[in-house]
Structures are given as C-alpha cells and as structure tokens.
Design a protein around this motif. Sequence first.
Motif, PDB file in Angstrom:
ATOM      1  N   LYS A   1      28.819   1.274  17.384  1.00 39.43           N
ATOM      2  CA  LYS A   1      29.218   1.180  18.801  1.00 39.43           C
ATOM      3  C   LYS A   1      28.422   2.058  19.948  1.00 39.43           C
ATOM      4  CE  LYS A   1      33.713  -0.311  16.941  1.00 39.43           C
ATOM      5  NZ  LYS A   1      34.931   0.132  16.578  1.00 39.43           N
ATOM      6  N   PRO A   2      27.170   1.745  20.245  1.00 37.96           N
ATOM      7  CA  PRO A   2      26.323   2.426  21.113  1.00 37.96           C
ATOM      8  C   PRO A   2      26.839   2.181  22.391  1.00 37.96           C
ATOM      9  CG  PRO A   2      25.041   0.450  20.225  1.00 37.96           C
ATOM     10  CD  PRO A   2      26.526   0.782  19.421  1.00 37.96           C
ATOM     11  N   GLN A   3      26.870   3.020  23.163  1.00 38.58           N
ATOM     12  CA  GLN A   3      27.233   2.891  24.773  1.00 38.58           C
ATOM     13  C   GLN A   3      26.079   2.758  25.758  1.00 38.58           C
ATOM     14  OE1 GLN A   3      30.781   2.623  25.176  1.00 38.58           O
ATOM     15  NE2 GLN A   3      30.592   2.366  23.024  1.00 38.58           N
ATOM     16  N   THR A   4      24.925   3.353  25.037  1.00 34.17           N
ATOM     17  CA  THR A   4      23.770   3.347  25.907  1.00 34.17           C
ATOM     18  C   THR A   4      22.449   2.908  25.204  1.00 34.17           C
ATOM     19  OG1 THR A   4      23.252   5.675  25.554  1.00 34.17           O
ATOM     20  CG2 THR A   4      24.714   5.288  27.388  1.00 34.17           C
ATOM     21  N   ILE A   5      21.522   2.793  26.079  1.00 37.65           N
ATOM     22  CA  ILE A   5      20.208   2.547  25.153  1.00 37.65           C
ATOM     23  C   ILE A   5      19.561   3.817  24.517  1.00 37.65           C
ATOM     24  CG2 ILE A   5      17.663   2.134  25.740  1.00 37.65           C
ATOM     25  CD1 ILE A   5      18.528  -0.041  27.847  1.00 37.65           C
ATOM     26  N   GLU A   6      20.040   4.988  24.910  1.00 40.01           N
ATOM     27  CA  GLU A   6      19.821   6.048  24.407  1.00 40.01           C
ATOM     28  C   GLU A   6      20.459   6.318  23.092  1.00 40.01           C
ATOM     29  OE1 GLU A   6      20.589  10.674  25.346  1.00 40.01           O
ATOM     30  OE2 GLU A   6      19.724   9.873  26.832  1.00 40.01           O
ATOM     31  N   ASP A   7      21.559   5.936  23.234  1.00 37.51           N
ATOM     32  CA  ASP A   7      22.413   5.914  21.632  1.00 37.51           C
ATOM     33  C   ASP A   7      21.562   5.126  20.672  1.00 37.51           C
ATOM     34  OD1 ASP A   7      24.471   7.452  22.919  1.00 37.51           O
ATOM     35  OD2 ASP A   7      25.941   5.801  23.079  1.00 37.51           O
ATOM     36  N   ILE A   8      21.025   3.849  21.130  1.00 36.88           N
ATOM     37  CA  ILE A   8      20.441   2.940  20.286  1.00 36.88           C
ATOM     38  C   ILE A   8      19.109   3.384  19.700  1.00 36.88           C
ATOM     39  CG2 ILE A   8      19.151   0.802  19.982  1.00 36.88           C
ATOM     40  CD1 ILE A   8      21.350  -0.350  21.980  1.00 36.88           C
ATOM     41  N   VAL A   9      18.380   4.213  20.753  1.00 42.59           N
ATOM     42  CA  VAL A   9      17.082   4.961  20.275  1.00 42.59           C
ATOM     43  C   VAL A   9      17.417   6.016  19.520  1.00 42.59           C
ATOM     44  CG1 VAL A   9      15.065   6.061  21.191  1.00 42.59           C
ATOM     45  CG2 VAL A   9      15.958   3.972  22.186  1.00 42.59           C
ATOM     46  N   SER A  10      18.467   6.985  19.931  1.00 45.33           N
ATOM     47  CA  SER A  10      18.774   8.119  18.948  1.00 45.33           C
ATOM     48  C   SER A  10      19.021   7.831  17.475  1.00 45.33           C
ATOM     49  CB  SER A  10      19.606   8.878  19.612  1.00 45.33           C
ATOM     50  OG  SER A  10      19.237   9.438  20.807  1.00 45.33           O
ATOM     51  N   TYR A  11      19.864   6.717  17.400  1.00 47.43           N
ATOM     52  CA  TYR A  11      20.325   6.403  16.150  1.00 47.43           C
ATOM     53  C   TYR A  11      19.118   5.828  15.184  1.00 47.43           C
ATOM     54  CZ  TYR A  11      23.016   4.449  12.038  1.00 47.43           C
ATOM     55  OH  TYR A  11      23.689   4.378  10.914  1.00 47.43           O
ATOM     56  N   THR A  12      18.396   5.034  15.807  1.00 44.84           N
ATOM     57  CA  THR A  12      17.048   4.494  15.043  1.00 44.84           C
ATOM     58  C   THR A  12      16.116   5.735  14.757  1.00 44.84           C
ATOM     59  OG1 THR A  12      17.293   2.489  16.292  1.00 44.84           O
ATOM     60  CG2 THR A  12      15.181   3.111  14.986  1.00 44.84           C
ATOM     61  N   ALA A  13      16.086   6.685  15.661  1.00 51.65           N
ATOM     62  CA  ALA A  13      15.075   7.967  15.291  1.00 51.65           C
ATOM     63  C   ALA A  13      15.586   8.542  13.986  1.00 51.65           C
ATOM     64  CB  ALA A  13      15.113   8.490  16.625  1.00 51.65           C
ATOM     65  N   ALA A  14      17.043   8.836  14.152  1.00 49.10           N
ATOM     66  CA  ALA A  14      17.724   9.501  13.120  1.00 49.10           C
ATOM     67  C   ALA A  14      17.373   8.805  11.790  1.00 49.10           C
ATOM     68  CB  ALA A  14      18.869   9.760  13.195  1.00 49.10           C
ATOM     69  N   ARG A  15      17.516   7.565  11.695  1.00 52.47           N
ATOM     70  CA  ARG A  15      17.230   6.944  10.550  1.00 52.47           C
ATOM     71  C   ARG A  15      15.922   6.837  10.034  1.00 52.47           C
ATOM     72  NH1 ARG A  15      19.144   5.631   6.890  1.00 52.47           N
ATOM     73  NH2 ARG A  15      19.019   3.350   6.909  1.00 52.47           N
ATOM     74  N   VAL A  16      14.779   6.924  10.891  1.00 52.39           N
ATOM     75  CA  VAL A  16      13.511   7.173  10.631  1.00 52.39           C
ATOM     76  C   VAL A  16      13.109   8.461  10.065  1.00 52.39           C
ATOM     77  CG1 VAL A  16      11.104   7.433  11.669  1.00 52.39           C
ATOM     78  CG2 VAL A  16      12.525   5.528  12.407  1.00 52.39           C
ATOM     79  N   LEU A  17      13.954   9.505  10.378  1.00 52.37           N
ATOM     80  CA  LEU A  17      13.776  10.746  10.049  1.00 52.37           C
ATOM     81  C   LEU A  17      14.440  11.031   8.575  1.00 52.37           C
ATOM     82  CD1 LEU A  17      13.733  13.171  13.224  1.00 52.37           C
ATOM     83  CD2 LEU A  17      11.920  11.928  12.024  1.00 52.37           C
TER      84      LEU A  17
ATOM     85  N   MET B   1       0.546  -1.352  -0.038  1.00 54.58           N
ATOM     86  CA  MET B   1       0.042  -0.044   0.029  1.00 54.58           C
ATOM     87  C   MET B   1       0.844   1.181  -0.050  1.00 54.58           C
ATOM     88  SD  MET B   1      -2.631  -1.762   2.564  1.00 54.58           S
ATOM     89  CE  MET B   1      -3.286  -0.003   3.437  1.00 54.58           C
ATOM     90  N   GLY B   2       2.262   0.943   0.097  1.00 57.41           N
ATOM     91  CA  GLY B   2       3.057   2.226   0.070  1.00 57.41           C
ATOM     92  C   GLY B   2       3.751   2.535   1.255  1.00 57.41           C
ATOM     93  N   GLY B   3       3.501   1.703   2.405  1.00 58.52           N
ATOM     94  CA  GLY B   3       3.895   2.288   3.734  1.00 58.52           C
ATOM     95  C   GLY B   3       5.333   1.789   3.720  1.00 58.52           C
ATOM     96  N   ILE B   4       6.042   2.015   4.810  1.00 59.03           N
ATOM     97  CA  ILE B   4       7.405   1.505   5.112  1.00 59.03           C
ATOM     98  C   ILE B   4       7.357   0.833   6.648  1.00 59.03           C
ATOM     99  CG2 ILE B   4       9.745   2.091   5.323  1.00 59.03           C
ATOM    100  CD1 ILE B   4       9.414   4.384   3.608  1.00 59.03           C
ATOM    101  N   VAL B   5       7.888  -0.342   6.347  1.00 57.70           N
ATOM    102  CA  VAL B   5       7.730  -1.175   7.747  1.00 57.70           C
ATOM    103  C   VAL B   5       9.217  -1.240   8.269  1.00 57.70           C
ATOM    104  CG1 VAL B   5       7.487  -3.375   8.888  1.00 57.70           C
ATOM    105  CG2 VAL B   5       5.956  -2.709   7.154  1.00 57.70           C
ATOM    106  N   MET B   6       9.625  -0.549   9.429  1.00 55.54           N
ATOM    107  CA  MET B   6      10.877  -0.356   9.989  1.00 55.54           C
ATOM    108  C   MET B   6      11.037  -0.958  11.150  1.00 55.54           C
ATOM    109  SD  MET B   6      13.138   3.046  10.066  1.00 55.54           S
ATOM    110  CE  MET B   6      14.862   2.822  10.922  1.00 55.54           C
ATOM    111  N   PRO B   7      11.433  -2.114  11.474  1.00 55.25           N
ATOM    112  CA  PRO B   7      11.391  -2.676  12.854  1.00 55.25           C
ATOM    113  C   PRO B   7      12.608  -2.055  13.366  1.00 55.25           C
ATOM    114  CG  PRO B   7      11.130  -4.466  11.405  1.00 55.25           C
ATOM    115  CD  PRO B   7      11.312  -3.212  10.572  1.00 55.25           C
ATOM    116  N   PRO B   8      12.605  -1.559  14.768  1.00 57.08           N
ATOM    117  CA  PRO B   8      13.659  -0.888  15.343  1.00 57.08           C
ATOM    118  C   PRO B   8      14.462  -1.848  15.972  1.00 57.08           C
ATOM    119  CG  PRO B   8      11.800  -1.082  16.639  1.00 57.08           C
ATOM    120  CD  PRO B   8      11.221  -1.616  15.646  1.00 57.08           C
ATOM    121  N   VAL B   9      15.390  -2.391  14.646  1.00 50.45           N
ATOM    122  CA  VAL B   9      16.574  -3.107  14.801  1.00 50.45           C
ATOM    123  C   VAL B   9      17.734  -2.531  15.196  1.00 50.45           C
ATOM    124  CG1 VAL B   9      17.856  -4.987  14.035  1.00 50.45           C
ATOM    125  CG2 VAL B   9      15.353  -5.152  13.584  1.00 50.45           C
ATOM    126  N   PRO B  10      18.168  -2.791  16.399  1.00 46.92           N
ATOM    127  CA  PRO B  10      19.749  -1.808  16.653  1.00 46.92           C
ATOM    128  C   PRO B  10      20.849  -1.913  15.700  1.00 46.92           C
ATOM    129  CG  PRO B  10      19.476  -3.570  18.395  1.00 46.92           C
ATOM    130  CD  PRO B  10      18.311  -3.650  17.154  1.00 46.92           C
TER     131      PRO B  10
END
Length: 189
Positions: free
Chosen positions: A157-173, A143-152
Amino acid sequence: MAGPKRIIVAITGASGFDYGIRILEMLRSESIETHLVISRAAMTAMSHETDMTVAKVKQLADHCHDNRDIGAPIASGSFRTAGMIVAPCSAKSLAEIAMGTGGNLVTRAADVVLKERRRLVVLFRETPLHLGHCHNMLRLTEMGGIVMPPVPAFYPKPQTIEDIVSYTAARVLDLFDLDVTATGRWKGG
C-alpha cells in the motif's frame, strides 16, 4: 570475501534514475563500499527526472568511475566485489551486456561480474517488449544474471513514489543477502 564488501552500481539511460539513487543510499546505510558508473544517457534522464546533480549523486558513492575508463579497477576480475546492480538498465545496456561486447565500463564491469560468477542484477526499464528484448533477457539469465524489471508491488500500500522506489530497492538488495528494512514485506494471509 576478505576485505570490505563492495557492490558496483551502474545507472544507465532508462527512466528510473531514482532507483539508482535509492540503492546507493541504502548501500551507504549498510556500510557497503560502492563503485558508481553513470552513463551519458543516464545523465540526460537524470536532468528530466530529478533535481539531483551529478556531483550530488557521486557523493552517495565511495568511488566513482568514468564510463569511458575501461582500465578502472571494476573492469578486472581480480578486483573482488559481491556483484553489480544496473538500475535502471536501458535496452541498449541490456543488449550490450547480453552480447558481452564490453564497449564501455558499465558493460565491461557487468561482463566481468558474469565471468567471475558473481551476482548481476539489472532493473530492465522498457515496455512494451519486442522479441529482441526477450532474447536479451533470456541470454542474460542463461549467463547467470538476474533480470528484475522494477514492477511496483501494491500490497505494501505505497503512499508515494518514494515508497515504491524504496520497496523495489530493498528487494534488489535482498538478492545480495542484505537485510535492509522494507516497509510492507509480505506476511501472507
């Protein structure tokens, strides 16, 4: 698009509430107008995963809409947006979006984004998968959507969970052509 650039952010009842929070923070830093919808199940997940309150999360958005309000502006194709992000996206929400049921504002807004041929990105947060999940991801993609499982990603070389979340969020944007800072982008080699 004339006027302010707008993105709808929906947070549904899967684990990963911090993805929605971080995406809202990044969009705010990019001066993107945000329209937030939080499902009831997401509020339950929030209470288990974060110290945030609903009021604090709503402060991150420019506009907040009740998930029961099918008459909200984001439920209409005439309300122009750049698209929508569902982060995280539960299996229930994925199924409702893939089937086009539109029974609440999250799924109605996603349906509108798809019918208007705008960008829809869902961070589907479920594992392991059964065949129904796979069919729903296929339907949404067709239908045109993008499925992006948040796979770290681990090469940054993330040091924190926040690093993983931020990197994934940036990739979404990235999928909305927003050039946000992401530490550890792949450089090859």
